[in-house]
Design a protein around this motif. Sequence first.
Motif, mmCIF file in Angstrom:
data_model
loop_
_atom_site.group_PDB
_atom_site.id
_atom_site.type_symbol
_atom_site.label_atom_id
_atom_site.label_comp_id
_atom_site.label_asym_id
_atom_site.label_seq_id
_atom_site.Cartn_x
_atom_site.Cartn_y
_atom_site.Cartn_z
ATOM 1 N N ILE A 70 -29.418 76.597 61.955
ATOM 2 C CA ILE A 70 -27.984 76.404 61.757
ATOM 3 C C ILE A 70 -27.300 76.223 63.104
ATOM 4 C CG2 ILE A 70 -25.844 77.493 60.983
ATOM 5 C CD1 ILE A 70 -27.429 78.952 58.857
ATOM 6 N N VAL A 71 -26.464 75.192 63.182
ATOM 7 C CA VAL A 71 -25.626 74.984 64.358
ATOM 8 C C VAL A 71 -24.182 75.255 63.967
ATOM 9 C CG1 VAL A 71 -24.622 73.229 65.882
ATOM 10 C CG2 VAL A 71 -27.104 73.366 65.611
ATOM 11 N N ILE A 72 -23.505 76.082 64.750
ATOM 12 C CA ILE A 72 -22.083 76.353 64.526
ATOM 13 C C ILE A 72 -21.296 75.707 65.655
ATOM 14 C CG2 ILE A 72 -20.293 78.106 64.302
ATOM 15 C CD1 ILE A 72 -22.432 80.052 63.338
ATOM 16 N N THR A 73 -20.382 74.829 65.289
ATOM 17 C CA THR A 73 -19.556 74.181 66.301
ATOM 18 C C THR A 73 -18.122 74.053 65.783
ATOM 19 O OG1 THR A 73 -19.249 72.176 67.639
ATOM 20 C CG2 THR A 73 -20.250 71.873 65.480
ATOM 21 N N GLY A 74 -17.180 74.511 66.574
ATOM 22 C CA GLY A 74 -15.781 74.397 66.179
ATOM 23 C C GLY A 74 -15.275 75.506 65.283
ATOM 24 N N SER A 75 -16.152 76.126 64.516
ATOM 25 C CA SER A 75 -15.730 77.130 63.538
ATOM 26 C C SER A 75 -15.988 78.548 64.044
ATOM 27 C CB SER A 75 -16.470 76.923 62.205
ATOM 28 O OG SER A 75 -16.135 77.950 61.299
ATOM 29 N N MET A 76 -14.949 79.145 64.640
ATOM 30 C CA MET A 76 -15.068 80.544 65.042
ATOM 31 C C MET A 76 -15.156 81.434 63.800
ATOM 32 S SD MET A 76 -15.165 80.473 68.326
ATOM 33 C CE MET A 76 -14.814 82.123 68.942
ATOM 34 N N GLU A 77 -14.623 80.925 62.683
ATOM 35 C CA GLU A 77 -14.727 81.662 61.419
ATOM 36 C C GLU A 77 -16.196 81.866 61.042
ATOM 37 O OE1 GLU A 77 -10.789 79.832 61.753
ATOM 38 O OE2 GLU A 77 -12.803 78.992 61.916
ATOM 39 N N SER A 78 -16.998 80.808 61.207
ATOM 40 C CA SER A 78 -18.424 80.906 60.883
ATOM 41 C C SER A 78 -19.152 81.825 61.856
ATOM 42 C CB SER A 78 -19.068 79.517 60.897
ATOM 43 O OG SER A 78 -18.548 78.715 59.866
ATOM 44 N N MET A 79 -18.688 81.864 63.093
ATOM 45 C CA MET A 79 -19.272 82.777 64.073
ATOM 46 C C MET A 79 -19.092 84.223 63.607
ATOM 47 S SD MET A 79 -20.521 81.089 66.825
ATOM 48 C CE MET A 79 -20.353 82.111 68.295
ATOM 49 N N GLN A 309 -10.454 85.773 64.697
ATOM 50 C CA GLN A 309 -9.663 84.735 64.039
ATOM 51 C C GLN A 309 -8.622 85.292 63.078
ATOM 52 O OE1 GLN A 309 -10.080 81.252 64.962
ATOM 53 N NE2 GLN A 309 -10.850 82.654 66.518
ATOM 54 N N GLY A 310 -8.841 86.493 62.612
ATOM 55 C CA GLY A 310 -7.877 87.104 61.691
ATOM 56 C C GLY A 310 -8.245 86.868 60.243
ATOM 57 N N GLY A 311 -8.508 85.628 59.882
ATOM 58 C CA GLY A 311 -8.785 85.298 58.489
ATOM 59 C C GLY A 311 -10.255 85.177 58.173
ATOM 60 N N THR A 312 -11.026 86.191 58.508
ATOM 61 C CA THR A 312 -12.447 86.233 58.143
ATOM 62 C C THR A 312 -12.740 87.623 57.610
ATOM 63 O OG1 THR A 312 -13.264 87.096 60.253
ATOM 64 C CG2 THR A 312 -12.995 84.695 60.088
ATOM 65 N N ALA A 313 -13.881 87.760 56.964
ATOM 66 C CA ALA A 313 -14.245 89.081 56.442
ATOM 67 C C ALA A 313 -14.343 90.099 57.573
ATOM 68 C CB ALA A 313 -15.572 88.982 55.687
ATOM 69 N N TRP A 314 -14.930 89.680 58.698
ATOM 70 C CA TRP A 314 -15.077 90.596 59.837
ATOM 71 C C TRP A 314 -13.713 90.993 60.383
ATOM 72 C CZ3 TRP A 314 -13.677 91.155 64.884
ATOM 73 C CH2 TRP A 314 -14.384 92.090 65.636
ATOM 74 N N SER A 315 -12.852 90.010 60.631
ATOM 75 C CA SER A 315 -11.517 90.285 61.180
ATOM 76 C C SER A 315 -10.678 91.142 60.243
ATOM 77 C CB SER A 315 -10.773 88.973 61.452
ATOM 78 O OG SER A 315 -11.288 88.307 62.572
ATOM 79 N N LYS A 316 -10.704 90.789 58.961
ATOM 80 C CA LYS A 316 -9.877 91.502 57.991
ATOM 81 C C LYS A 316 -10.268 92.978 57.920
ATOM 82 C CE LYS A 316 -8.929 89.400 54.012
ATOM 83 N NZ LYS A 316 -7.473 89.178 53.980
ATOM 84 N N SER A 317 -11.571 93.234 57.857
ATOM 85 C CA SER A 317 -12.037 94.611 57.762
ATOM 86 C C SER A 317 -11.709 95.395 59.032
ATOM 87 C CB SER A 317 -13.551 94.628 57.504
ATOM 88 O OG SER A 317 -14.010 95.950 57.344
ATOM 89 N N ALA A 318 -11.948 94.771 60.193
ATOM 90 C CA ALA A 318 -11.671 95.436 61.469
ATOM 91 C C ALA A 318 -10.173 95.667 61.652
ATOM 92 C CB ALA A 318 -12.224 94.595 62.622
ATOM 93 N N PHE A 319 -9.365 94.659 61.285
ATOM 94 C CA PHE A 319 -7.911 94.787 61.447
ATOM 95 C C PHE A 319 -7.343 95.814 60.465
ATOM 96 C CE2 PHE A 319 -3.490 93.015 60.727
ATOM 97 C CZ PHE A 319 -2.991 93.490 61.934
ATOM 98 N N LEU A 320 -7.869 95.832 59.257
ATOM 99 C CA LEU A 320 -7.403 96.803 58.271
ATOM 100 C C LEU A 320 -7.595 98.226 58.782
ATOM 101 C CD1 LEU A 320 -6.353 97.538 55.447
ATOM 102 C CD2 LEU A 320 -8.727 97.419 54.640
ATOM 103 N N LYS A 321 -8.769 98.504 59.317
ATOM 104 C CA LYS A 321 -9.041 99.839 59.868
ATOM 105 C C LYS A 321 -8.069 100.163 60.997
ATOM 106 C CE LYS A 321 -14.017 100.074 58.789
ATOM 107 N NZ LYS A 321 -14.190 98.800 58.098
ATOM 108 N N ALA A 322 -7.800 99.154 61.850
ATOM 109 C CA ALA A 322 -6.899 99.358 62.986
ATOM 110 C C ALA A 322 -5.456 99.597 62.519
ATOM 111 C CB ALA A 322 -6.958 98.151 63.912
ATOM 112 N N VAL A 323 -5.038 98.879 61.482
ATOM 113 C CA VAL A 323 -3.682 99.041 60.949
ATOM 114 C C VAL A 323 -3.506 100.446 60.375
ATOM 115 C CG1 VAL A 323 -2.089 98.316 59.135
ATOM 116 C CG2 VAL A 323 -3.275 96.610 60.495
ATOM 117 N N ILE A 324 -4.484 100.892 59.607
ATOM 118 C CA ILE A 324 -4.420 102.228 59.008
ATOM 119 C C ILE A 324 -4.277 103.284 60.102
ATOM 120 C CG2 ILE A 324 -5.722 103.960 57.713
ATOM 121 C CD1 ILE A 324 -7.059 101.593 56.219
ATOM 122 N N GLU A 325 -5.096 103.151 61.143
ATOM 123 C CA GLU A 325 -5.050 104.115 62.248
ATOM 124 C C GLU A 325 -3.720 104.036 62.999
ATOM 125 O OE1 GLU A 325 -7.424 105.036 66.431
ATOM 126 O OE2 GLU A 325 -8.397 103.831 64.887
#
Length: 329
Positions: A70-79, A309-325
């Motif tokens: 798999i090559v990922i290019t341009g999509s930080m979401e896929s990263m 990126q904010g709108g990815t599963a990783w970002s959402k989960s990490a940001f949610l935890k940070a918001v709660i704290e």
Amino acid sequence: MKKLLVIMTIVVLAIFSVGCTAKNTAIGQEPNSQVSGQEADKNEEEVKDAIKKISYLGNEYKVPSNVERIVITGSMESMEDALLLNVKPVAAITVGGEFPKMFQPIVDQAKSSGEKTQPNFEDILALKPDVILGSSKFPEDVMEKLNKIATTIPVSHISTNWAENLELLGKLVDKEEEAQRIIADYSKEIETAKASFDASLKDKSVVAIRIRAGNLFIYPEGVFLNPVLYGDLGFIAPEPIKLAKAQENISLEKLSELDPDYIFVQFSSDENADHPKVLEELQNNPIWKSLKASKEDHVFINVVDPLAQGGTAWSKSAFLKAVIESLSK
């Protein structure tokens, strides 16, 4: 003399018999061995040529049944999705010629596919990818060049497509169940977060901004970190955010009119190379200091990696935890 002659005759016959047996065995085995080799090659070719169809956001893509390269290019979401599913691409996006630290677990053996908006077509071609994960932001000519190398899927940069993006990668690498579990777990985290919030937070105003090229930017409700704040947690989006169509510059004066109770700031030095002191200057600005969030120490800087990126599963989960704290302080 006769005994000697008999013995010699027996020896000669024995040697002749062994030679014939060996010859017959070699003759008998060679075709079978050759057939087995041909069958193995044929099976390998069949596996290599086998394809599967992947459905994604209303479109269908044909990829090898066993996607390995798999090559990922341009999509930080896929990263970010690859980070969450522990998928190691053969090539990935570099920032300033280097892989961002947050992606180190998956890029230890990867080559660079180029910078975010500048795919390196020659290097990608040389890697012989099974599939390329590009960006929905790519212009048509870039997509055309990439598709000549391998099937290229334009991964959505829209935050509300985060689940579909994760499912896409899960389908490609046979980790669909894991992707579905992550999505389900996030839904549970949201319900837990809502239940834990103090009732007084209900009417509080919350804003996420990003500093780029020395300027402050806000985003529509469905972009960046906003879906977590306004879609998942149910905070009311301020009018400028409701009216925003894309990334929009917001002046300090306009921000002071909003005067939010909480501000989440994302700042990356890579995005502010010509303005290295902009964050420091902002924090020392009298208007910024007069904001309610500043005076009450409710400004939170880089609660998640600034390149998230904010709108990815990783970002959402990490940001949610940070918001709660952060909001519990």
